[in-house]
Design a protein around this motif. Structure first.
Motif, PDB file in Angstrom:
ATOM      1  N   GLU A 149      18.667 -21.348  49.699  1.00 27.64           N
ATOM      2  CA  GLU A 149      20.129 -21.223  49.681  1.00 27.64           C
ATOM      3  C   GLU A 149      20.735 -22.043  48.550  1.00 27.64           C
ATOM      4  OE1 GLU A 149      23.953 -21.977  52.680  1.00 27.64           O
ATOM      5  OE2 GLU A 149      21.897 -22.122  53.446  1.00 27.64           O
ATOM      6  N   ARG A 150      20.209 -23.249  48.360  1.00 26.00           N
ATOM      7  CA  ARG A 150      20.719 -24.119  47.291  1.00 26.00           C
ATOM      8  C   ARG A 150      20.425 -23.511  45.914  1.00 26.00           C
ATOM      9  NH1 ARG A 150      21.462 -29.845  47.082  1.00 26.00           N
ATOM     10  NH2 ARG A 150      21.476 -29.807  49.359  1.00 26.00           N
ATOM     11  N   ILE A 151      19.219 -22.980  45.733  1.00 31.72           N
ATOM     12  CA  ILE A 151      18.852 -22.372  44.454  1.00 31.72           C
ATOM     13  C   ILE A 151      19.772 -21.195  44.130  1.00 31.72           C
ATOM     14  CG2 ILE A 151      17.062 -21.033  43.251  1.00 31.72           C
ATOM     15  CD1 ILE A 151      14.998 -22.734  44.820  1.00 31.72           C
ATOM     16  N   MET A 152      20.009 -20.339  45.120  1.00 29.00           N
ATOM     17  CA  MET A 152      20.841 -19.164  44.891  1.00 29.00           C
ATOM     18  C   MET A 152      22.285 -19.546  44.599  1.00 29.00           C
ATOM     19  SD  MET A 152      18.639 -16.890  44.873  1.00 29.00           S
ATOM     20  CE  MET A 152      19.797 -15.553  44.536  1.00 29.00           C
ATOM     21  N   SER A 153      22.743 -20.656  45.173  1.00 26.29           N
ATOM     22  CA  SER A 153      24.121 -21.097  44.913  1.00 26.29           C
ATOM     23  C   SER A 153      24.295 -21.605  43.490  1.00 26.29           C
ATOM     24  CB  SER A 153      24.524 -22.191  45.912  1.00 26.29           C
ATOM     25  OG  SER A 153      23.850 -23.418  45.634  1.00 26.29           O
ATOM     26  N   PHE A 154      23.200 -22.043  42.869  1.00 30.82           N
ATOM     27  CA  PHE A 154      23.266 -22.567  41.512  1.00 30.82           C
ATOM     28  C   PHE A 154      23.378 -21.456  40.478  1.00 30.82           C
ATOM     29  CE2 PHE A 154      20.549 -26.435  42.914  1.00 30.82           C
ATOM     30  CZ  PHE A 154      21.673 -27.013  43.476  1.00 30.82           C
ATOM     31  N   GLY A 155      22.879 -20.255  40.803  1.00 31.89           N
ATOM     32  CA  GLY A 155      22.795 -19.199  39.804  1.00 31.89           C
ATOM     33  C   GLY A 155      21.605 -19.457  38.897  1.00 31.89           C
ATOM     34  N   GLY A 156      21.384 -18.571  37.951  1.00 29.29           N
ATOM     35  CA  GLY A 156      20.288 -18.768  37.001  1.00 29.29           C
ATOM     36  C   GLY A 156      18.994 -18.118  37.419  1.00 29.29           C
ATOM     37  N   THR A 157      18.850 -17.750  38.712  1.00 32.83           N
ATOM     38  CA  THR A 157      17.648 -17.068  39.195  1.00 32.83           C
ATOM     39  C   THR A 157      18.041 -15.686  39.717  1.00 32.83           C
ATOM     40  OG1 THR A 157      16.701 -19.193  39.887  1.00 32.83           O
ATOM     41  CG2 THR A 157      15.681 -17.190  40.752  1.00 32.83           C
ATOM     42  N   PRO A 158      17.574 -14.605  39.087  1.00 31.26           N
ATOM     43  CA  PRO A 158      17.941 -13.249  39.519  1.00 31.26           C
ATOM     44  C   PRO A 158      17.578 -13.002  40.986  1.00 31.26           C
ATOM     45  CG  PRO A 158      16.831 -13.198  37.386  1.00 31.26           C
ATOM     46  CD  PRO A 158      16.689 -14.595  37.911  1.00 31.26           C
ATOM     47  N   LYS A 159      18.483 -12.354  41.717  1.00 30.34           N
ATOM     48  CA  LYS A 159      18.259 -12.083  43.141  1.00 30.34           C
ATOM     49  C   LYS A 159      17.030 -11.219  43.374  1.00 30.34           C
ATOM     50  CE  LYS A 159      23.085 -12.530  44.585  1.00 30.34           C
ATOM     51  NZ  LYS A 159      24.254 -11.853  45.196  1.00 30.34           N
ATOM     52  N   GLU A 160      16.779 -10.275  42.440  1.00 34.90           N
ATOM     53  CA  GLU A 160      15.625  -9.384  42.622  1.00 34.90           C
ATOM     54  C   GLU A 160      14.313 -10.150  42.587  1.00 34.90           C
ATOM     55  OE1 GLU A 160      17.241  -8.782  38.357  1.00 34.90           O
ATOM     56  OE2 GLU A 160      18.027  -8.990  40.405  1.00 34.90           O
ATOM     57  N   LEU A 161      14.245 -11.219  41.802  1.00 34.72           N
ATOM     58  CA  LEU A 161      13.037 -12.045  41.776  1.00 34.72           C
ATOM     59  C   LEU A 161      12.835 -12.762  43.105  1.00 34.72           C
ATOM     60  CD1 LEU A 161      12.981 -13.684  38.216  1.00 34.72           C
ATOM     61  CD2 LEU A 161      11.450 -11.936  39.120  1.00 34.72           C
ATOM     62  N   MET A 162      13.923 -13.191  43.715  1.00 31.19           N
ATOM     63  CA  MET A 162      13.828 -13.912  44.982  1.00 31.19           C
ATOM     64  C   MET A 162      13.416 -13.002  46.134  1.00 31.19           C
ATOM     65  SD  MET A 162      14.331 -17.022  44.199  1.00 31.19           S
ATOM     66  CE  MET A 162      14.532 -17.812  45.790  1.00 31.19           C
ATOM     67  N   ASN A 164      10.805 -11.184  45.853  1.00 31.45           N
ATOM     68  CA  ASN A 164       9.348 -11.148  45.721  1.00 31.45           C
ATOM     69  C   ASN A 164       8.780 -12.380  46.425  1.00 31.45           C
ATOM     70  OD1 ASN A 164       6.693 -11.732  44.695  1.00 31.45           O
ATOM     71  ND2 ASN A 164       7.059 -10.289  43.034  1.00 31.45           N
ATOM     72  N   PRO A 165       8.043 -12.185  47.526  1.00 33.82           N
ATOM     73  CA  PRO A 165       7.549 -13.339  48.303  1.00 33.82           C
ATOM     74  C   PRO A 165       6.655 -14.279  47.499  1.00 33.82           C
ATOM     75  CG  PRO A 165       7.312 -11.301  49.549  1.00 33.82           C
ATOM     76  CD  PRO A 165       7.691 -10.911  48.157  1.00 33.82           C
ATOM     77  N   GLN A 166       5.803 -13.712  46.628  1.00 41.63           N
ATOM     78  CA  GLN A 166       4.908 -14.563  45.836  1.00 41.63           C
ATOM     79  C   GLN A 166       5.696 -15.426  44.865  1.00 41.63           C
ATOM     80  OE1 GLN A 166       2.036 -11.604  44.304  1.00 41.63           O
ATOM     81  NE2 GLN A 166       0.455 -12.843  45.279  1.00 41.63           N
ATOM     82  N   PHE A 167       6.651 -14.798  44.193  1.00 36.68           N
ATOM     83  CA  PHE A 167       7.468 -15.559  43.244  1.00 36.68           C
ATOM     84  C   PHE A 167       8.276 -16.631  43.964  1.00 36.68           C
ATOM     85  CE2 PHE A 167      11.555 -16.391  41.228  1.00 36.68           C
ATOM     86  CZ  PHE A 167      11.145 -16.814  39.974  1.00 36.68           C
ATOM     87  N   THR A 168       8.874 -16.261  45.085  1.00 31.29           N
ATOM     88  CA  THR A 168       9.693 -17.209  45.829  1.00 31.29           C
ATOM     89  C   THR A 168       8.866 -18.408  46.308  1.00 31.29           C
ATOM     90  OG1 THR A 168      11.168 -15.432  46.577  1.00 31.29           O
ATOM     91  CG2 THR A 168      11.215 -17.493  47.822  1.00 31.29           C
ATOM     92  N   ALA A 169       7.649 -18.138  46.790  1.00 30.44           N
ATOM     93  CA  ALA A 169       6.777 -19.228  47.254  1.00 30.44           C
ATOM     94  C   ALA A 169       6.436 -20.164  46.107  1.00 30.44           C
ATOM     95  CB  ALA A 169       5.500 -18.655  47.866  1.00 30.44           C
TER      96      ALA A 169
END
Length: 258
Positions: A149-162, A164-169
């Motif tokens: 939640e904190r990462i997404m609030s910052f911006g800079g990381t595309p939602k579509e990448l998040m 992806n379970p492997q990328f998110t982990a």
């Protein structure tokens, strides 16, 4: 030098120059790798040779275990930089680090200049408060859901990448590791001032480093200090790249004329 600290392992996307006078070693922040600096090698003047640093656990070294101590990371980076200096003498060494990368290169720079005050031409720190400033955003001990939640609030990381379970982990593990190192360091920092110039770059709306905390880097050098405030937040580097490279080139030129 060991195989673990060989330049071929620690540096990627290097654009070699014919006769560089400055080698600029660059390190990105948490959750990013050397590809952040792909365009720098061809965009900077021919006298500057850019060497993006590849940490274990990121990009081409994704299968390797991330390092969990600042001392270990700094020691390995230092040995890799010394390896480049030994193989390619002649150019002066300078550093550019963003966020966690700025902390690593600040410590690397400190160790180098302690042994030889002339070892480093200068260092540019980006998106990072001065070491003695207190962090207002502790993140190292957040749960996965809180950290996401904190990462997404910052911006800079595309939602579509998040999605992806492997990328998110991987991203959560890398960011958590960097913040745990960073937050532990901040509570015990007693570093002596550097003997080389320091330039601090900061986004006007950076959630990680206020303009005041970035200007406090002036306390960490006995040489020249410059503060560059650019429009944007913590991820100002991408939209402001041309401006950053122009300011950085001017700084390197100034440092070289000392």
């Amino acid at each position: 030098m060991t195989p673990e600290t060989s330049p071929s392992k620690w540096f990627h996307y290097v654009v070699r120059r014919e006769q560089p006078t400055v080698r600029l070693f660059c390190l990105s922040g948490a959750g990013a790798g050397p590809s952040e600096f792909i365009s720098w090698g061809k965009s900077l003047p021919a006298w500057i040779e850019t060497w993006p640093i590849q940490l274990p656990g990121r990009e081409r070294r994704m299968r390797e275990q991330s390092m969990t101590s600042l001392e270990g990371i700094t020691g390995a980076v230092l040995e890799a930089v010394h390896g480049v200096q030994a193989e390619l003498p002649g150019a002066r060494t300078a550093f550019f680090g963003h966020s966690f990368g700025a902390l690593v290169l600040y410590e690397t720079c400190s160790r180098m200049t302690t042994l030889d005050p002339q070892a480093v031409l200068g260092i540019a720190v980006s998106g990072l408060s001065a070491p003695h400033c207190v962090s207002n955003n502790p993140m190292g001990d957040l749960s996965d859901s809180e950290l996401t939640e904190r990462i997404m609030s910052f911006g800079g990381t595309p939602k579509e990448l998040m999605r992806n379970p492997q990328f998110t982990a991987w991203l959560l593990a890398d960011i958590r590791n960097c913040y745990q190192i960073y937050e532990k360091y901040r509570t015990s920092a007693t570093q002596s001032p550097l003997d080389c110039p320091v330039s601090a770059f900061v986004g006007r709306d950076d959630f990680e480093a206020s303009i005041g905390d970035a200007s406090a880097w002036n306390d960490h050098t006995t040489a020249d200090f410059r503060l560059h405030v650019l429009d944007g937040g913590h991820f100002y580097l991408r939209p402001q790249l041309l401006r950053v490279l122009s300011l950085l080139t001017a700084d390197l030129e100034s440092w070289s004329s000392r």
